[in-house]
Design an enzyme around this catalytic site. Sequence first.
Site, PDB file in Angstrom:
ATOM      1  N   ILE A   1      -2.241  33.435   0.713  1.00  0.00           N
ATOM      2  CA  ILE A   1      -2.440  32.568   1.875  1.00  0.00           C
ATOM      3  C   ILE A   1      -2.233  31.089   1.549  1.00  0.00           C
ATOM      4  CG2 ILE A   1      -4.016  34.130   3.089  1.00  0.00           C
ATOM      5  CD1 ILE A   1      -6.334  32.483   2.006  1.00  0.00           C
ATOM      6  N   HIS A   2      -2.039  30.768   0.286  1.00  0.00           N
ATOM      7  CA  HIS A   2      -1.927  29.355  -0.108  1.00  0.00           C
ATOM      8  C   HIS A   2      -0.863  29.187  -1.193  1.00  0.00           C
ATOM      9  CE1 HIS A   2      -3.194  25.215  -0.865  1.00  0.00           C
ATOM     10  NE2 HIS A   2      -3.197  25.496  -2.161  1.00  0.00           N
TER      11      HIS A   2
ATOM     12  N   HIS B   1      -8.884  26.055  11.012  1.00  0.00           N
ATOM     13  CA  HIS B   1      -9.673  26.529   9.873  1.00  0.00           C
ATOM     14  C   HIS B   1      -8.753  26.811   8.687  1.00  0.00           C
ATOM     15  CE1 HIS B   1     -12.893  28.155  12.893  1.00  0.00           C
ATOM     16  NE2 HIS B   1     -12.833  26.835  12.855  1.00  0.00           N
TER      17      HIS B   1
ATOM     18  N   CYS C   1       0.464  23.599   3.138  1.00  0.00           N
ATOM     19  CA  CYS C   1       0.499  23.717   1.675  1.00  0.00           C
ATOM     20  C   CYS C   1       1.884  24.067   1.139  1.00  0.00           C
ATOM     21  CB  CYS C   1      -0.539  24.728   1.185  1.00  0.00           C
ATOM     22  SG  CYS C   1      -0.345  26.396   1.841  1.00  0.00           S
TER      23      CYS C   1
END
Length: 301
Positions: A221-222, A294, A120
């Site tokens: 986290i993104h 994941h 990302c």
Amino acid sequence: MKLKVTGAGINQVVTLKQDATLNDLIEHINVDVKTMRFGYPPQRINLQGEDASLGQTQLDELGINSGEKITIESSDSNESFSLPPPQPKPKRVLKSTEMSIGGSGENVLSVHPVLDDNSCLFHAIAYGIFKQDSVRDLREMVSKEVLNNPVKFNDAILDKPNKDYAQWILKMESWGGAIEIGIISDALAVAIYVVDIDAVKIEKFNEDKFDNYILILFNGIHYDSLTMNEFKTVFNKNQPESDDVLTAALQLASNLKQTGYSFNTHKAQIKCNTCQMTFVGEREVARHAESTGHVDFGQNR
């Protein structure tokens, strides 16, 4: 650079060289341009009046940067034609992922979501600079820079041997972070401003080196991209709109934090929604994502 040109029967995205002049733009759109408007606050160039001598001036010197929206009026326009009085526009209802810039409602900063696939960061930067996916190219850029500078990027900095890191970052499941942001920023000569939702602050990479910058949003986290009016992604810190854009970015981060959009990876437990394992810290989350593939995480509250 990419510019969106509208008006005089035109509605297209134009791609030009970075050092393109005003004449280059006019020749590309193949219209006898009378005036053009762009920027915030709006600026106007009268090509058949006081600004007729600006043809050889580079676009960036005029304040026209990649991502700019330009509205043109051609010489063929019938100025004697009477238009009905403009009707007031209905007030736009902003989404939770949008924020008005400067309070006027004319310009809106919004989240451009990118793929949630362990790349990302690279997706967000690639969209901000190129408007297209260049993940593999960016990873190779980082890998080569790490290999070519083993002293700067030593084992202690990388937390693994230099050559191993250079190979590791080429893997599509490897997460990028501050090291990658700094390298890409230097290589592409554009500052990268990271809007941290949880901290409600902006971390600026290479702001002292480069005037142009892109904005990427980080929720713990993104990463996602930030755009103005769903098109402009490259800003200039010397332009009048810059302060309003950064203020809007912080306001947007604050709003998103209140709606639970962020993850505090330093304190809170992060749960993998695929296997239900829990982690504390971005590094633990990243290692799990890289080893399992994941990518669906949530925060235990």
